[in-house]
Enzyme design. Structure first.
Site, PDB file in Angstrom:
ATOM      1  N   THR A 125      -1.794  -6.807  -3.165  1.00 20.15           N
ATOM      2  CA  THR A 125      -2.179  -5.888  -2.090  1.00 20.15           C
ATOM      3  C   THR A 125      -2.848  -6.639  -0.944  1.00 20.15           C
ATOM      4  O   THR A 125      -3.442  -7.704  -1.168  1.00 20.15           O
ATOM      5  CB  THR A 125      -3.154  -4.816  -2.639  1.00 20.15           C
ATOM      6  OG1 THR A 125      -3.745  -4.102  -1.548  1.00 20.15           O
ATOM      7  CG2 THR A 125      -4.286  -5.441  -3.457  1.00 20.15           C
ATOM      8  N   ASP A 126      -2.790  -6.071   0.248  1.00 20.34           N
ATOM      9  CA  ASP A 126      -3.509  -6.689   1.379  1.00 20.34           C
ATOM     10  C   ASP A 126      -5.024  -6.666   1.159  1.00 20.34           C
ATOM     11  O   ASP A 126      -5.771  -7.396   1.805  1.00 20.34           O
ATOM     12  CB  ASP A 126      -3.137  -6.018   2.715  1.00 20.34           C
ATOM     13  CG  ASP A 126      -3.430  -4.525   2.781  1.00 20.34           C
ATOM     14  OD1 ASP A 126      -3.941  -3.956   1.795  1.00 20.34           O
ATOM     15  OD2 ASP A 126      -3.146  -3.916   3.843  1.00 20.34           O
ATOM     16  N   GLU A 127      -5.484  -5.801   0.238  1.00 23.32           N
ATOM     17  CA  GLU A 127      -6.935  -5.678   0.029  1.00 23.32           C
ATOM     18  C   GLU A 127      -7.548  -6.948  -0.558  1.00 23.32           C
ATOM     19  O   GLU A 127      -8.768  -7.112  -0.527  1.00 23.32           O
ATOM     20  CB  GLU A 127      -7.243  -4.466  -0.853  1.00 23.32           C
ATOM     21  CG  GLU A 127      -6.763  -3.179  -0.212  1.00 23.32           C
ATOM     22  CD  GLU A 127      -7.378  -1.916  -0.789  1.00 23.32           C
ATOM     23  OE1 GLU A 127      -8.416  -1.999  -1.462  1.00 23.32           O
ATOM     24  OE2 GLU A 127      -6.800  -0.838  -0.554  1.00 23.32           O
ATOM     25  N   TYR A 153     -11.709  -2.603  -7.220  1.00 16.80           N
ATOM     26  CA  TYR A 153     -10.245  -2.566  -7.294  1.00 16.80           C
ATOM     27  C   TYR A 153      -9.639  -3.857  -6.753  1.00 16.80           C
ATOM     28  O   TYR A 153      -8.843  -4.525  -7.425  1.00 16.80           O
ATOM     29  CB  TYR A 153      -9.694  -1.355  -6.510  1.00 16.80           C
ATOM     30  CG  TYR A 153      -8.230  -1.496  -6.147  1.00 16.80           C
ATOM     31  CD1 TYR A 153      -7.238  -1.372  -7.119  1.00 16.80           C
ATOM     32  CD2 TYR A 153      -7.820  -1.787  -4.837  1.00 16.80           C
ATOM     33  CE1 TYR A 153      -5.885  -1.540  -6.808  1.00 16.80           C
ATOM     34  CE2 TYR A 153      -6.481  -1.953  -4.510  1.00 16.80           C
ATOM     35  CZ  TYR A 153      -5.523  -1.826  -5.492  1.00 16.80           C
ATOM     36  OH  TYR A 153      -4.191  -2.004  -5.188  1.00 16.80           O
ATOM     37  N   LYS A 157      -7.490  -6.875  -8.593  1.00 19.87           N
ATOM     38  CA  LYS A 157      -6.129  -7.277  -8.192  1.00 19.87           C
ATOM     39  C   LYS A 157      -6.108  -8.759  -7.834  1.00 19.87           C
ATOM     40  O   LYS A 157      -5.125  -9.470  -8.079  1.00 19.87           O
ATOM     41  CB  LYS A 157      -5.652  -6.448  -6.991  1.00 19.87           C
ATOM     42  CG  LYS A 157      -5.305  -5.005  -7.278  1.00 19.87           C
ATOM     43  CD  LYS A 157      -4.077  -4.817  -8.150  1.00 19.87           C
ATOM     44  CE  LYS A 157      -2.792  -5.234  -7.473  1.00 19.87           C
ATOM     45  NZ  LYS A 157      -1.601  -4.932  -8.337  1.00 19.87           N
TER      46      LYS A 157
HETATM   47  P1  NAD Z   1       0.051   4.394  -9.142  1.00 18.73           P
HETATM   48  O1  NAD Z   1      -1.369   4.578  -9.576  1.00 18.73           O
HETATM   49  O2  NAD Z   1       0.768   5.524  -8.523  1.00 18.73           O
HETATM   50  O3  NAD Z   1       0.924   3.908 -10.393  1.00 18.73           O
HETATM   51  C1  NAD Z   1       0.463   2.976 -11.324  1.00 18.73           C
HETATM   52  C2  NAD Z   1       1.340   3.071 -12.574  1.00 18.73           C
HETATM   53  O4  NAD Z   1       0.903   2.050 -13.504  1.00 18.73           O
HETATM   54  C3  NAD Z   1       1.228   4.403 -13.305  1.00 18.73           C
HETATM   55  O5  NAD Z   1       2.506   4.877 -13.650  1.00 18.73           O
HETATM   56  C4  NAD Z   1       0.408   4.086 -14.545  1.00 18.73           C
HETATM   57  O6  NAD Z   1       0.701   4.910 -15.657  1.00 18.73           O
HETATM   58  C5  NAD Z   1       0.817   2.630 -14.802  1.00 18.73           C
HETATM   59  N1  NAD Z   1      -0.195   1.876 -15.571  1.00 18.73           N
HETATM   60  C6  NAD Z   1      -1.531   1.807 -15.332  1.00 18.73           C
HETATM   61  N2  NAD Z   1      -2.126   1.035 -16.253  1.00 18.73           N
HETATM   62  C7  NAD Z   1      -1.133   0.587 -17.083  1.00 18.73           C
HETATM   63  C8  NAD Z   1      -1.121  -0.263 -18.237  1.00 18.73           C
HETATM   64  N3  NAD Z   1      -2.265  -0.787 -18.714  1.00 18.73           N
HETATM   65  N4  NAD Z   1       0.067  -0.539 -18.823  1.00 18.73           N
HETATM   66  C9  NAD Z   1       1.212   0.023 -18.349  1.00 18.73           C
HETATM   67  N5  NAD Z   1       1.255   0.851 -17.290  1.00 18.73           N
HETATM   68  C10 NAD Z   1       0.092   1.125 -16.658  1.00 18.73           C
HETATM   69  O7  NAD Z   1       0.024   3.123  -8.190  1.00 18.73           O
HETATM   70  P2  NAD Z   1       0.981   2.745  -6.968  1.00 18.73           P
HETATM   71  O8  NAD Z   1       0.375   3.262  -5.727  1.00 18.73           O
HETATM   72  O9  NAD Z   1       2.384   3.096  -7.310  1.00 18.73           O
HETATM   73  O10 NAD Z   1       0.800   1.158  -6.950  1.00 18.73           O
HETATM   74  C11 NAD Z   1       1.706   0.311  -7.638  1.00 18.73           C
HETATM   75  C12 NAD Z   1       1.284  -1.138  -7.426  1.00 18.73           C
HETATM   76  O11 NAD Z   1       1.276  -1.445  -6.044  1.00 18.73           O
HETATM   77  C13 NAD Z   1      -0.129  -1.448  -7.924  1.00 18.73           C
HETATM   78  O12 NAD Z   1      -0.114  -2.722  -8.501  1.00 18.73           O
HETATM   79  C14 NAD Z   1      -0.974  -1.438  -6.664  1.00 18.73           C
HETATM   80  O13 NAD Z   1      -2.111  -2.290  -6.781  1.00 18.73           O
HETATM   81  C15 NAD Z   1       0.018  -1.976  -5.651  1.00 18.73           C
HETATM   82  N6  NAD Z   1      -0.219  -1.556  -4.263  1.00 18.73           N
HETATM   83  C16 NAD Z   1      -0.228  -0.233  -3.933  1.00 18.73           C
HETATM   84  C17 NAD Z   1      -0.401   0.149  -2.603  1.00 18.73           C
HETATM   85  C18 NAD Z   1      -0.405   1.596  -2.174  1.00 18.73           C
HETATM   86  O14 NAD Z   1      -0.605   1.872  -0.994  1.00 18.73           O
HETATM   87  N7  NAD Z   1      -0.181   2.553  -3.063  1.00 18.73           N
HETATM   88  C19 NAD Z   1      -0.585  -0.831  -1.620  1.00 18.73           C
HETATM   89  C20 NAD Z   1      -0.629  -2.173  -2.006  1.00 18.73           C
HETATM   90  C21 NAD Z   1      -0.408  -2.511  -3.328  1.00 18.73           C
HETATM   91  O1  TDX Z   2     -10.766  11.467   0.937  1.00 17.00           O
HETATM   92  C1  TDX Z   2     -10.560  10.429   1.576  1.00 17.00           C
HETATM   93  N1  TDX Z   2     -11.054  10.313   2.851  1.00 17.00           N
HETATM   94  C2  TDX Z   2     -10.888   9.186   3.612  1.00 17.00           C
HETATM   95  O2  TDX Z   2     -11.368   9.121   4.759  1.00 17.00           O
HETATM   96  C3  TDX Z   2      -9.808   9.309   1.032  1.00 17.00           C
HETATM   97  C4  TDX Z   2      -9.228   9.391  -0.360  1.00 17.00           C
HETATM   98  C5  TDX Z   2      -9.633   8.205   1.820  1.00 17.00           C
HETATM   99  N2  TDX Z   2     -10.171   8.129   3.062  1.00 17.00           N
HETATM  100  C6  TDX Z   2      -9.975   6.889   3.850  1.00 17.00           C
HETATM  101  C7  TDX Z   2     -10.365   5.620   3.113  1.00 17.00           C
HETATM  102  C8  TDX Z   2      -9.404   4.587   3.664  1.00 17.00           C
HETATM  103  O3  TDX Z   2      -9.935   4.020   4.851  1.00 17.00           O
HETATM  104  O4  TDX Z   2      -8.568   6.754   4.088  1.00 17.00           O
HETATM  105  C9  TDX Z   2      -8.155   5.386   4.003  1.00 17.00           C
HETATM  106  C10 TDX Z   2      -7.063   5.255   2.931  1.00 17.00           C
HETATM  107  O5  TDX Z   2      -7.680   5.521   1.688  1.00 17.00           O
HETATM  108  P1  TDX Z   2      -6.833   5.476   0.318  1.00 17.00           P
HETATM  109  O6  TDX Z   2      -5.668   6.392   0.428  1.00 17.00           O
HETATM  110  O7  TDX Z   2      -7.790   5.686  -0.801  1.00 17.00           O
HETATM  111  O8  TDX Z   2      -6.245   3.988   0.352  1.00 17.00           O
HETATM  112  P2  TDX Z   2      -6.952   2.559   0.414  1.00 17.00           P
HETATM  113  O9  TDX Z   2      -8.331   2.615  -0.089  1.00 17.00           O
HETATM  114  O10 TDX Z   2      -6.751   2.037   1.819  1.00 17.00           O
HETATM  115  O11 TDX Z   2      -6.059   1.736  -0.632  1.00 17.00           O
HETATM  116  C11 TDX Z   2      -4.633   1.916  -0.707  1.00 17.00           C
HETATM  117  O12 TDX Z   2      -3.956   0.863  -0.066  1.00 17.00           O
HETATM  118  C12 TDX Z   2      -3.995  -0.404  -0.645  1.00 17.00           C
HETATM  119  C13 TDX Z   2      -4.151   2.015  -2.150  1.00 17.00           C
HETATM  120  O13 TDX Z   2      -4.859   3.045  -2.818  1.00 17.00           O
HETATM  121  C14 TDX Z   2      -4.305   0.692  -2.885  1.00 17.00           C
HETATM  122  O14 TDX Z   2      -3.735   0.795  -4.187  1.00 17.00           O
HETATM  123  C15 TDX Z   2      -3.588  -0.375  -2.114  1.00 17.00           C
HETATM  124  O15 TDX Z   2      -3.799  -1.623  -2.710  1.00 17.00           O
END
Ligand code: NAD
Ligand code: TDX
Length: 341
Positions: A125-127, A153, A157
């Protein structure tokens, strides 16, 4: 090619499976997922009978389960994770356990299965880069930006990210790491900001905006992200990192106004709430490396069209998110937002 995907019942994973089945007729894909609160097999009902797809309920921290599922795999795409920053602030244990230790257990299992020379993609992730300021908007994260995570988090990662790098340097393992920005699109768990705000508004509730609302995120459509992961899988160079972004930086306030506008509401539906602890101010991705080396660039993240389409998906799929919300998520949702929104 037989791909084992971890975390395929989640938001990005389920979209990735559909993309592979649609665009790669020669690929088989096995989804290994333990089904935490965010893993939902309902995301996959439209493809569950495809003979090129199979599901295995298993944990990336379980070496025996991994030995079975990895035996005849050609590649691993590792997406399984605890993914929500606010939850990591409430309890960081599961994050370290799955995101860091789980990645180590999976890497070792892949080596045992003879995978050292076969591709392993780590979806990071970019985080991991930490936070940028709002002062100089020209500055973006490149692959050379030092890792400086700020939430439990992102630290967990980063642990996985560093282990993947160590396995490249130590064992010559065929790993590629991708670091993407905030995804949006269908099937995102309604704790993340876009589906949370849309579903709140549909229920007549206000949207809880953290702090001053000036934090900036780079919004990437999930289909663009999945295409980029596929490019890294097929064309990436071992040991390399590729940033993936949508060229789409928006403040949370701008995002909130766009959602309110699309749903016919005004500013009266915003509730400014206490800021997230350690809230990263700005993420911004320089994705020029993946464009020049792998020929990928975003094509589905255009604003506001892509946001409009996503908002419409949640409006049209109330049953999906109501069911999701009524499960284990409910108590967390009430604890977090019950009295606020
Ligand atoms: P999500 O929470 O929707 O899905 C995560 C999945 O992983 C779920 O299906 C969960 O059951 C499974 N899981 C969790 N723990 C597990 C374990 N111990 N063994 C097997 N399965 C397990 O998350 P997402 O948003 O789809 O993110 C997917 C990946 O992308 C993650 O690695 C996250 O860090 C990365 N990512 C997400 C975002 C975003 O904006 N959503 C951005 C950057 C990176
Ligand atoms: O209720 C809210 N109010 C609010 O202002 C929530 C849930 C979020 N926010 C803000 C926080 C962040 O600045 O919105 C922005 C986005 O928040 P999230 O949706 O929680 O995402 P973020 O914390 O940016 O992280 C996401 O992007 C990077 C994903 O959850 C991560 O898994 C990924 O790595």
């Amino acid at each position: 090619m037989h791909i084992v995907l971890t975390g395929g019942a989640g938001f990005i994973g389920s979209n990735f499976i559909k993309l592979v089945l649609r665009d790669r007729p020669d690929c088989r894909i096995t989804n290994l997922d333990v089904l935490t609160y965010s893993g939902n097999l309902e995301n996959l009902t439209d493809i569950e009978n495809d003979e090129r797809y199979s599901f295995v309920k298993g944990d990336v921290r379980d070496p025996e389960a991994l030995d079975k599922v990895l035996a005849d795999a050609d590649a691993v795409v590792h997406m399984a994770a605890e993914s929500h920053v606010d939850r990591s602030i409430m309890d960081s244990g599961p994050f370290v356990d799955t995101n860091t230790r789980g990645t180590q257990v999976l890497l070792d299992a892949w080596r045992r299965a003879g995978g050292n020379d076969k591709r392993f993609i780590y979806v990071s992730t970019d985080e991991v880069y930490g936070s940028l300021s709002l002062e100089n908007l020209e500055i973006k994260f490149t692959e050379k930006t030092p890792l400086d995570p700020s939430s439990p988090y992102s630290a967990s990662k980063t642990g996985g990210d560093l282990l993947v790098s160590a396995y490249f340097h130590t064992f010559g393992m065929n790993v590629v790491t991708t670091r993407c920005s905030n995804n949006f699109g269908p099937y995102q768990f309604p704790e993340k900001v876009i589906p949370l705000f849309v579903t709140n508004l549909m229920d007549g509730k206000k949207v809880p905006l953290y702090g001053d609302g000036k934090n900036v995120r780079d919004w990437l459509h999930v289909d663009d992200h999945c295409e980029a992961v596929l490019a890294a899988l097929e064309k990436g160079t071992a040991g390399q990192v590729y940033n993936i972004g949508g060229n789409n930086e928006r403040s949370n306030l701008e995002l909130t106004h766009a959602i309110l506008g699309l749903m016919g509401h005004g500013d009266e539906m915003i509730e400014y709430v206490e800021d997230r602890l350690g809230h990263d101010r700005r993420y911004a991705i320089d994705a020029s490396k993946i464009k020049s080396e792998l020929g990928w660039e975003p094509s589905r993240s255009a604003w506001p069209e892509a946001l409009e389409e996503t908002v419409k998906w949640y409006v049209d799929n109330r049953q999906w998110w109501e069911r999701v919300r009524s499960g284990a998520y409910q108590s967390y949702y009430e604890q977090q937002y019950g009295s606020k929104a």
